[in-house]
Design an enzyme around this catalytic site. Sequence first.
Site, PDB file in Angstrom:
ATOM      1  N   HIS A   1      34.891  50.665  40.233  1.00 25.95           N
ATOM      2  CA  HIS A   1      35.703  49.537  40.705  1.00 25.95           C
ATOM      3  C   HIS A   1      35.571  49.397  42.231  1.00 25.95           C
ATOM      4  O   HIS A   1      36.492  49.687  42.988  1.00 25.95           O
ATOM      5  CB  HIS A   1      37.151  49.830  40.297  1.00 25.95           C
ATOM      6  CG  HIS A   1      38.091  48.682  40.372  1.00 25.95           C
ATOM      7  ND1 HIS A   1      38.289  47.916  41.514  1.00 25.95           N
ATOM      8  CD2 HIS A   1      38.933  48.175  39.447  1.00 25.95           C
ATOM      9  CE1 HIS A   1      39.218  47.008  41.271  1.00 25.95           C
ATOM     10  NE2 HIS A   1      39.629  47.131  40.029  1.00 25.95           N
TER      11      HIS A   1
ATOM     12  N   GLU B   1      32.432  45.069  40.545  1.00 23.53           N
ATOM     13  CA  GLU B   1      32.514  46.299  39.776  1.00 23.53           C
ATOM     14  C   GLU B   1      31.369  46.409  38.770  1.00 23.53           C
ATOM     15  O   GLU B   1      31.193  45.541  37.921  1.00 23.53           O
ATOM     16  CB  GLU B   1      33.852  46.351  39.044  1.00 23.53           C
ATOM     17  CG  GLU B   1      35.038  46.079  39.963  1.00 23.53           C
ATOM     18  CD  GLU B   1      36.320  45.813  39.193  1.00 23.53           C
ATOM     19  OE1 GLU B   1      36.508  46.429  38.122  1.00 23.53           O
ATOM     20  OE2 GLU B   1      37.131  44.994  39.660  1.00 23.53           O
TER      21      GLU B   1
END
Length: 306
Positions: free
Chosen positions: A180, A280
């Site tokens: 992320h 991400e």
Amino acid sequence: MSESSHRPSRSLSPGQWSFTRWKTIGQLEALEVHHPLFRATLFLQGAHLTQFMPSDEPDWLWLSKDARFEPGRAIRGGIPVCWPWFGDPGKNAPAVRKRIHTNSAHGFARTALWKLEDVRENAHEVEISLSLDANEDFANVWSGHALALITFHFSVRGCQLALTTTNLGEEPMAFSQALHTYLPTSDVTRSRVLGLGYSQYIDTLDDWEYKNQEGPVYFEGETDRIYESGEPLTIVTPSGSRKLTSVGSDSTVVWNPGPEKAARLSDFPDEAWKTMLCVETANAASDYRVLNTGQSHTLGVLIGRK
């Protein structure tokens, strides 16, 4: 995914490390890398990288000024590891969802304590490996047995992560995941993501409708999309550009909370949405993966210079 033929030399004893040191930050243990060519900060909780900066350059990662370093609390910024599920459990495929016994998003790996496996160093690079044995200790939130091994490779040319999942259980295991990555920008409204043009995406803010991307991705407020693409990307901001190259991924999540959600987020200044964006590397939505007993899968990303 090695970006160089140089292999860091093995160093089994912390006393022999030349560039890597233990440090307590807040209430958490971290490894700080002070190499002549770059710096990095890596927490054992969550295998969470919060800093990577080549010498005489600003940080390549974004970290919230309100980030808190406490046991059991996810750090806001850097590169959280979302594993063995990504996002809202209820939005995952049935094969992934049936293993999850909590409403918490993004899995337990980002707040679990990982084990240091190895540190390798040389004059050009540092490589650090951490592992997490997802066994019966996590049975209250997830059914399965898997080993996660993540390797961080730092050099002046970039920062590389490789997360390998091995199914140690006795039946097939479905999972989703994401690295992320929070990236900095001086102005998100003047930033864009190149490389996703003409791919399909799920707009999670519009009832999870499928849409088609035309041209670069721009940010005009809250953005939360799952793209069906694992192609190399270029992130362009007013101060420069970065290239993200993924491995083992056919999905990419692009996220920015916008002003209204930013005001509701924990450990996140109200105006911080203007200075960050997330791109991400993922196995999300229909890109979830299934491993038979003993099988492994590696999800990786190289953040490099354009």
